[in-house]
Design an enzyme around this catalytic site. Structure first.
Site, short mmCIF file in Angstrom:
data_model
loop_
_atom_site.label_atom_id
_atom_site.label_comp_id
_atom_site.label_asym_id
_atom_site.label_seq_id
_atom_site.Cartn_x
_atom_site.Cartn_y
_atom_site.Cartn_z
N SER A 115 -1.52 -9.72 5.27
CA SER A 115 -1.61 -8.77 6.38
C SER A 115 -2.50 -9.32 7.48
CB SER A 115 -2.19 -7.45 5.87
OG SER A 115 -2.53 -6.59 6.92
N TYR B 20 -8.38 -2.56 2.09
CA TYR B 20 -6.99 -3.02 2.15
C TYR B 20 -6.93 -4.49 2.54
CZ TYR B 20 -2.25 -3.73 3.87
OH TYR B 20 -1.00 -4.25 4.09
#
Length: 354
Positions: free
Chosen positions: A147, A172
């Site tokens: 990501s 995350y």
């Protein structure tokens, strides 16, 4: 090829499965169908994949993937948690996959503030079961979702894979960075080719309801205010789903290799002396959030009611991707302008939700 696509009921995973089927690959799709967002949307995505694999879908999906004379590939769905060690091990042993595209994960930056253990279970433990499956079953290439969140506190634009990614601002992003490091250890120890793709903001038809296009569309149509964080000063590298899908499949077809110029005395950040690579996958042309909202307003023919709010914990002000390494490795070239991408999303949204 026989390909495992995890997160197959998800936004990106469902599109990737369709593209692979269109070119004749056999796809095993895995998803746990959790209720992080509307399960009926996930079920609709799966139904579309299954209908396509049986030749019962009227849409001409990904015609550029078609190979002359090659029928649509078969599809089989498996409902399973990534962290199910025995189940994942048995699946790999039974299927003998040629390649794996791991797109399953607990998503959402802000949700990680409320449910951190979900991220460890799915994104860390779950990714380890995938690595173990590849290790013990001679998988030719593992492509996995990282990501843009891994860039964390870095504000040097555009983000390049040569930049440090060690100052995370949310769990995350930390789990995704951990995936990259875990993959390197398995490439080093067991020679497994692994490629991590750092996704930038993906949008388009069949997207996720917790992401901005859905949230803004619902608000605009129902005369509700949209939350404009950072007082509208965000800039995002919005990337259309079809560009992403082609980049993912191109990556699968170009297994990671060893970098002959890698120097342990001055180690490169995105390549290695082992078959391990990291690439950004984005549009490379960031758009201001207010411009994005304006295009949505134009497509709906209606102005949004805006509530301006400060930057949220875990968010970063801007994202911008340098995709030069992915382009050099695979020929990836995103080419969908925001006006076309948002129109396609709005047309789908109106049709799907009547």
């Amino acid at each position: 090829m026989k390909i495992l696509v995890t997160g197959a009921a998800g936004f990106i995973g469902s599109h990737v499965a369709l593209y692979l089927l269109a070119r004749g690959d056999e796809v095993v799709g895995l998803d746990n169908m959790n209720d992080y967002y509307d399960v009926s949307l996930k079920e609709a995505r799966l139904a579309r994949i299954e209908a396509f694999s049986r030749g019962k879908l009227s849409e001409d999906i990904y015609p550029d993937a078609r190979r002359d004379g090659t029928p649509t590939g078969p599809f089989r769905f498996v409902k399973m948690n990534l962290e199910d060690r025995e189940g994942i091990a048995a699946l790999f042993e039974a299927e003998k996959f040629d390649g794996v595209i791991n797109l399953a994960a607990q998503a959402g930056v802000r949700h990680s503030l409320d449910a951190p253990f979900d991220y460890i279970d799915s994104n860390i433990t779950g990714f380890l079961t995938i690595l173990e499956g590849c290790r013990h079953n001679k998988v030719d290439h593992l492509v996995y979702a990282s990501s843009s969140s891994v860039y964390g506190a870095n504000t040097n634009m555009p983000f390049t894979v040569h930049d440090p990614a060690d100052h995370q601002v949310a769990l995350y992003g930390a789990t995704k960075r951990a995936n990259e490091l875990m993959a390197h250890s398995y490439s080093h120890l067991f020679g497994i080719p692994t490629t991590g793709l750092r996704f930038f903001t993906v949008y388009g038809p069949w997207g996720r309801p917790d992401m901005s296009p859905f949230l803004f569309a619902d608000a605009i149509l129902n005369d509700k205010p949209i939350k404009v964080f950072n007082n509208g000063n965000h800039m995002r590298d919005f990337t259309y789903i079809d560009d992403i899908v082609r980049g993912v499949v191109l990556t699968l077809d170009h297994p990671a290799n060893r970098d002959p110029n890698w120097d342990s005395g001055s180690p490169a950040a995105a390549s290695s002396s082992v078959p391990w690579r990291i690439h950004n996958i984005g549009n490379g042309q960031p758009v201001k959030l207010m411009k994005y909202i304006e295009v949505l307003e134009d497509c709906f023919g209606k102005k949004a009611i805006k509530t301006y709010l400060p930057l949220q914990p875990g968010d970063v002000p801007d994202t911008s991707a340098s995709v030069e390494t992915l382009e050099a490795a695979t020929g990836y070239k995103p080419d969908t302008p925001i006006e076309i991408g948002i129109k396609n999303f709005v047309d789908w949204y109106r049709a799907f939700y009547a």
